[in-house]
Design a protein around this motif. Structure first.
Motif, PDB file in Angstrom:
ATOM      1  N   GLY A 165     -22.183  20.394   9.414  1.00 35.38           N
ATOM      2  CA  GLY A 165     -21.226  21.314   8.808  1.00 35.38           C
ATOM      3  C   GLY A 165     -21.180  22.660   9.519  1.00 35.38           C
ATOM      4  N   THR A 166     -22.338  23.153   9.945  1.00 38.52           N
ATOM      5  CA  THR A 166     -22.382  24.424  10.670  1.00 38.52           C
ATOM      6  C   THR A 166     -21.698  24.307  12.017  1.00 38.52           C
ATOM      7  OG1 THR A 166     -24.478  24.975   9.583  1.00 38.52           O
ATOM      8  CG2 THR A 166     -23.923  26.188  11.588  1.00 38.52           C
ATOM      9  N   LEU A 167     -21.933  23.194  12.710  1.00 36.09           N
ATOM     10  CA  LEU A 167     -21.287  22.986  14.007  1.00 36.09           C
ATOM     11  C   LEU A 167     -19.774  22.900  13.862  1.00 36.09           C
ATOM     12  CD1 LEU A 167     -23.760  20.406  15.565  1.00 36.09           C
ATOM     13  CD2 LEU A 167     -23.376  22.756  16.354  1.00 36.09           C
ATOM     14  N   ILE A 168     -19.324  22.228  12.826  1.00 38.20           N
ATOM     15  CA  ILE A 168     -17.883  22.105  12.597  1.00 38.20           C
ATOM     16  C   ILE A 168     -17.268  23.471  12.307  1.00 38.20           C
ATOM     17  CG2 ILE A 168     -16.177  21.224  10.948  1.00 38.20           C
ATOM     18  CD1 ILE A 168     -17.913  18.668  10.788  1.00 38.20           C
ATOM     19  N   ALA A 169     -17.969  24.273  11.511  1.00 34.34           N
ATOM     20  CA  ALA A 169     -17.458  25.601  11.174  1.00 34.34           C
ATOM     21  C   ALA A 169     -17.378  26.498  12.404  1.00 34.34           C
ATOM     22  CB  ALA A 169     -18.334  26.236  10.106  1.00 34.34           C
ATOM     23  N   ARG A 170     -18.392  26.429  13.282  1.00 33.45           N
ATOM     24  CA  ARG A 170     -18.407  27.292  14.463  1.00 33.45           C
ATOM     25  C   ARG A 170     -17.434  26.824  15.534  1.00 33.45           C
ATOM     26  NH1 ARG A 170     -23.110  30.399  15.405  1.00 33.45           N
ATOM     27  NH2 ARG A 170     -22.117  30.895  17.414  1.00 33.45           N
ATOM     28  N   ALA A 171     -17.363  25.514  15.741  1.00 38.13           N
ATOM     29  CA  ALA A 171     -16.541  24.996  16.837  1.00 38.13           C
ATOM     30  C   ALA A 171     -15.078  24.830  16.458  1.00 38.13           C
ATOM     31  CB  ALA A 171     -17.099  23.667  17.333  1.00 38.13           C
ATOM     32  N   PHE A 172     -14.821  24.361  15.222  1.00 40.37           N
ATOM     33  CA  PHE A 172     -13.451  24.060  14.798  1.00 40.37           C
ATOM     34  C   PHE A 172     -12.916  25.053  13.776  1.00 40.37           C
ATOM     35  CE2 PHE A 172     -15.357  19.580  15.235  1.00 40.37           C
ATOM     36  CZ  PHE A 172     -15.225  19.613  16.619  1.00 40.37           C
ATOM     37  N   ARG A 173     -13.803  25.936  13.313  1.00 40.56           N
ATOM     38  CA  ARG A 173     -13.434  26.939  12.316  1.00 40.56           C
ATOM     39  C   ARG A 173     -12.866  26.294  11.046  1.00 40.56           C
ATOM     40  NH1 ARG A 173     -10.694  31.612  16.199  1.00 40.56           N
ATOM     41  NH2 ARG A 173     -12.519  31.855  17.551  1.00 40.56           N
ATOM     42  N   GLY A 174     -13.455  25.173  10.714  1.00 41.08           N
ATOM     43  CA  GLY A 174     -13.045  24.487   9.488  1.00 41.08           C
ATOM     44  C   GLY A 174     -13.958  24.853   8.336  1.00 41.08           C
ATOM     45  N   LYS A 175     -13.389  25.223   7.206  1.00 41.61           N
ATOM     46  CA  LYS A 175     -14.193  25.621   6.053  1.00 41.61           C
ATOM     47  C   LYS A 175     -14.819  24.422   5.360  1.00 41.61           C
ATOM     48  CE  LYS A 175     -11.567  29.854   5.105  1.00 41.61           C
ATOM     49  NZ  LYS A 175     -10.762  30.603   4.111  1.00 41.61           N
ATOM     50  N   HIS A 176     -14.098  23.295   5.346  1.00 39.89           N
ATOM     51  CA  HIS A 176     -14.602  22.109   4.674  1.00 39.89           C
ATOM     52  C   HIS A 176     -14.564  20.937   5.668  1.00 39.89           C
ATOM     53  CE1 HIS A 176     -14.405  24.291   0.906  1.00 39.89           C
ATOM     54  NE2 HIS A 176     -13.143  24.609   1.174  1.00 39.89           N
ATOM     55  N   ALA A 177     -15.720  20.327   5.879  1.00 44.96           N
ATOM     56  CA  ALA A 177     -15.811  19.225   6.831  1.00 44.96           C
ATOM     57  C   ALA A 177     -15.383  17.924   6.162  1.00 44.96           C
ATOM     58  CB  ALA A 177     -17.239  19.104   7.354  1.00 44.96           C
ATOM     59  N   ASP A 178     -14.368  17.284   6.719  1.00 45.64           N
ATOM     60  CA  ASP A 178     -13.967  15.975   6.234  1.00 45.64           C
ATOM     61  C   ASP A 178     -14.268  14.946   7.318  1.00 45.64           C
ATOM     62  OD1 ASP A 178     -11.971  16.257   8.143  1.00 45.64           O
ATOM     63  OD2 ASP A 178     -10.458  16.885   6.683  1.00 45.64           O
ATOM     64  N   GLU A 179     -13.858  13.726   7.079  1.00 48.54           N
ATOM     65  CA  GLU A 179     -14.195  12.643   8.025  1.00 48.54           C
ATOM     66  C   GLU A 179     -13.554  12.860   9.384  1.00 48.54           C
ATOM     67  OE1 GLU A 179     -16.331   9.777   9.418  1.00 48.54           O
ATOM     68  OE2 GLU A 179     -16.500  10.505   7.358  1.00 48.54           O
ATOM     69  N   SER A 180     -12.346  13.433   9.397  1.00 48.54           N
ATOM     70  CA  SER A 180     -11.697  13.677  10.690  1.00 48.54           C
ATOM     71  C   SER A 180     -12.472  14.715  11.505  1.00 48.54           C
ATOM     72  CB  SER A 180     -10.260  14.150  10.483  1.00 48.54           C
ATOM     73  OG  SER A 180     -10.227  15.409   9.819  1.00 48.54           O
ATOM     74  N   HIS A 181     -13.022  15.739  10.810  1.00 51.72           N
ATOM     75  CA  HIS A 181     -13.829  16.731  11.508  1.00 51.72           C
ATOM     76  C   HIS A 181     -15.099  16.103  12.068  1.00 51.72           C
ATOM     77  CE1 HIS A 181     -11.565  19.827   9.028  1.00 51.72           C
ATOM     78  NE2 HIS A 181     -11.448  20.278  10.256  1.00 51.72           N
ATOM     79  N   ARG A 182     -15.712  15.240  11.278  1.00 55.32           N
ATOM     80  CA  ARG A 182     -16.952  14.598  11.744  1.00 55.32           C
ATOM     81  C   ARG A 182     -16.671  13.702  12.948  1.00 55.32           C
ATOM     82  NH1 ARG A 182     -17.405  14.036   6.037  1.00 55.32           N
ATOM     83  NH2 ARG A 182     -18.966  15.473   5.166  1.00 55.32           N
ATOM     84  N   ALA A 183     -15.558  13.002  12.914  1.00 51.80           N
ATOM     85  CA  ALA A 183     -15.192  12.148  14.046  1.00 51.80           C
ATOM     86  C   ALA A 183     -14.954  12.984  15.294  1.00 51.80           C
ATOM     87  CB  ALA A 183     -13.947  11.329  13.698  1.00 51.80           C
ATOM     88  N   ARG A 184     -14.250  14.096  15.118  1.00 46.81           N
ATOM     89  CA  ARG A 184     -14.001  14.968  16.265  1.00 46.81           C
ATOM     90  C   ARG A 184     -15.294  15.565  16.783  1.00 46.81           C
ATOM     91  NH1 ARG A 184     -10.527  20.634  16.523  1.00 46.81           N
ATOM     92  NH2 ARG A 184     -10.681  20.878  18.803  1.00 46.81           N
ATOM     93  N   LEU A 185     -16.210  15.908  15.870  1.00 47.88           N
ATOM     94  CA  LEU A 185     -17.493  16.463  16.297  1.00 47.88           C
ATOM     95  C   LEU A 185     -18.245  15.458  17.166  1.00 47.88           C
ATOM     96  CD1 LEU A 185     -19.666  18.651  16.202  1.00 47.88           C
ATOM     97  CD2 LEU A 185     -20.515  17.606  14.087  1.00 47.88           C
ATOM     98  N   ARG A 186     -18.227  14.182  16.766  1.00 53.19           N
ATOM     99  CA  ARG A 186     -18.913  13.169  17.577  1.00 53.19           C
ATOM    100  C   ARG A 186     -18.311  13.083  18.969  1.00 53.19           C
ATOM    101  NH1 ARG A 186     -18.846  10.420  12.515  1.00 53.19           N
ATOM    102  NH2 ARG A 186     -16.939   9.274  13.095  1.00 53.19           N
ATOM    103  N   VAL A 187     -16.987  13.167  19.056  1.00 52.87           N
ATOM    104  CA  VAL A 187     -16.322  13.115  20.363  1.00 52.87           C
ATOM    105  C   VAL A 187     -16.721  14.320  21.221  1.00 52.87           C
ATOM    106  CG1 VAL A 187     -14.090  13.236  21.532  1.00 52.87           C
ATOM    107  CG2 VAL A 187     -14.371  11.762  19.529  1.00 52.87           C
ATOM    108  N   GLU A 188     -16.690  15.517  20.618  1.00 49.89           N
ATOM    109  CA  GLU A 188     -16.997  16.726  21.389  1.00 49.89           C
ATOM    110  C   GLU A 188     -18.471  16.789  21.773  1.00 49.89           C
ATOM    111  OE1 GLU A 188     -14.791  18.501  22.589  1.00 49.89           O
ATOM    112  OE2 GLU A 188     -13.031  17.998  21.388  1.00 49.89           O
ATOM    113  N   ILE A 189     -19.344  16.299  20.922  1.00 46.67           N
ATOM    114  CA  ILE A 189     -20.768  16.244  21.281  1.00 46.67           C
ATOM    115  C   ILE A 189     -20.965  15.313  22.475  1.00 46.67           C
ATOM    116  CG2 ILE A 189     -23.005  15.340  20.528  1.00 46.67           C
ATOM    117  CD1 ILE A 189     -22.538  18.108  19.496  1.00 46.67           C
ATOM    118  N   GLY A 190     -20.239  14.188  22.495  1.00 45.97           N
ATOM    119  CA  GLY A 190     -20.316  13.292  23.650  1.00 45.97           C
ATOM    120  C   GLY A 190     -19.858  13.978  24.920  1.00 45.97           C
ATOM    121  N   ARG A 191     -18.809  14.763  24.815  1.00 48.45           N
ATOM    122  CA  ARG A 191     -18.334  15.502  25.993  1.00 48.45           C
ATOM    123  C   ARG A 191     -19.338  16.556  26.429  1.00 48.45           C
ATOM    124  NH1 ARG A 191     -12.164  16.225  23.648  1.00 48.45           N
ATOM    125  NH2 ARG A 191     -11.392  14.155  24.316  1.00 48.45           N
TER     126      ARG A 191
END
Length: 406
Positions: free
Chosen positions: A267-293
């Motif tokens: 949740g902290t990574l999503i907030a810092r990288a995507f500036r999303g207040k609430h992490a949903d499944e789409s945010h988590r999926a995007r986080l996995r992609v960006e972590i891979g990159r």
């Protein structure tokens, strides 16, 4: 050349602008106009100086190519000091060639020095170094030799070669003392302060402290994995991976580095990288992609591993992880870095120096003006922006130009 012109020229060479004006203030012949222009430039009236030099260049006859070329060089230096980066560079190069062809080695070398100063100002360090290597400073008198050494030190500082910079400052001091021009000595001493003042913050293991340039240089050459928030680069033992064009990856890398040796929740990574207040499944999926990159980008320097609650960063080689951050952070830091030199900049000159669009720079200036951090003078094309120098502001690390291995 008559005695008054000779006396005025000697006064200017020694830094006595008022003494020069006393001799030629009431004369309108071309040599007097040129000397008056240079004197007004030394006194800080750049607009009047520019007009006088233009008039002098037009007044010199067709057989006085050298005199016209000298006026062009003086006008180019005034344009540089007044941050008029739209001034035609080709005119300066043409003037330098004329001076070389007529054996005026001193002013030809000075013209080359002015051109190099412009390249350094806009961050084109590779070109500046090539031009510097081709320039022979031997003919330069002490005052111009001091200016040349300031160019050498400026490049060394931008490259974070602090010992080379310190040596260049020492040579500039010696030349300024030889020239016996107090204003030049003060300029050299003010420029040399960059080596003694804080330039950035080191954040590691939950603590932070300020660093001088020599300490920054040592840090980037050490085994520490450094996430450089000044340049958006990840360093390790002199090796670098630039994330300047990948802001999401850099935000992830910095967040992970600031938490090291602990991990960071998703949740902290999503907030810092995507500036999303609430992490949903789409945010988590995007986080996995960006972590891979991020793993792929930092493959040679660090590992990004998954934990129960998020992800953790660890260096591949033995050593610590640290974040190198500006002393003052926030939006428009690069614009503030340029304005912190105390000079008056046009928005077009800032756009050239920052390699940004004029509209982007104007929006940044309007925002900073609304916060009271910059102020404007004049209107229309004559409008200039400036800010008082901020104590300890990290101008060098925010200004454009590659570091170390680039």
């Amino acid at each position: 050349m008559d005695s008054l012109i000779t006396a005025a020229a000697l006064a200017l060479a020694s830094g006595d602008a008022l003494g020069a004006l006393k001799r030629v203030a009431l004369r309108d012949d071309p040599p007097a106009l040129a000397l008056r222009g240079i004197a007004m430039a030394q006194l800080g009236d750049l607009a009047r100086a520019k007009a006088l030099l233009k008039n002098a260049a037009r007044a010199f006859g067709p057989r006085e190519a050298v005199a016209r070329a000298r006026c062009v060089v003086a006008e180019a230096e005034i344009a540089l000091v007044s941050r008029d980066l739209t001034w035609p560079v080709k005119a300066l190069d043409a003037a330098r060639k004329v001076l070389e062809a007529h054996g005026d080695r001193v002013n030809a070398a000075h013209a080359g020095n002015v051109a190099i100063r412009r390249l350094v100002l806009i961050g084109r360090l590779d070109e500046a170094e090539r031009a510097l290597a081709a320039l022979d400073p031997t003919p330069l008198p002490p005052a111009l030799r001091a200016a040349h050494e300031l160019v050498v030190s400026g490049i060394a500082v931008r490259r974070l070669r602090t010992e080379a910079a310190r040596s260049a400052f020492d040579r500039a001091r010696l030349a300024a003392r030889t020239a016996d021009i107090p204003a030049l000595t003060r300029e050299v001493e003010a420029a040399a302060l960059v080596l003694a003042t804080p330039a950035a913050r080191l954040v590691s293991r939950g603590q932070e402290r300020s660093l001088r340039l020599a300490e920054v240089e040592a840090l980037l050459s050490s085994r520490t994995l450094v996430v450089d928030a000044c340049r958006h680069v990840v360093w390790s033992a002199g090796n670098a991976v630039s994330l300047a064009t990948r802001p999401v990856l850099f935000a992830l890398a910095r967040t992970l580095a600031e938490a090291w040796p602990a991990d960071v929740a998703r949740g902290t990574l999503i907030a810092r990288a995507f500036r999303g207040k609430h992490a949903d499944e789409s945010h988590r999926a995007r986080l996995r992609v960006e972590i891979g990159r991020l793993r792929a980008a930092l493959a040679g320097l660090a590992e990004v591993s998954a934990t129960k609650r998020g992800f953790a960063l660890s260096p591949r080689a033995a050593g610590d992880i640290a974040v190198l951050a500006p002393l003052v952070e926030g939006q428009h830091g690069a614009v503030l870095a340029f304005l912190a030199d105390g000079e008056a900049w046009s928005s077009s000159a800032l756009a050239i120096a920052l390699a940004a669009s004029p509209r982007t720079v104007q929006r940044a200036l309007d925002a900073l003006a609304g916060e009271g951090r910059v102020q404007s003078l004049g209107r229309g094309r004559a409008r200039r922006w400036m800010s008082p120098p901020l104590p300890g502001f990290p101008t060098i690390l925010l200004l454009p130009g590659p570091l170390l291995t680039d």
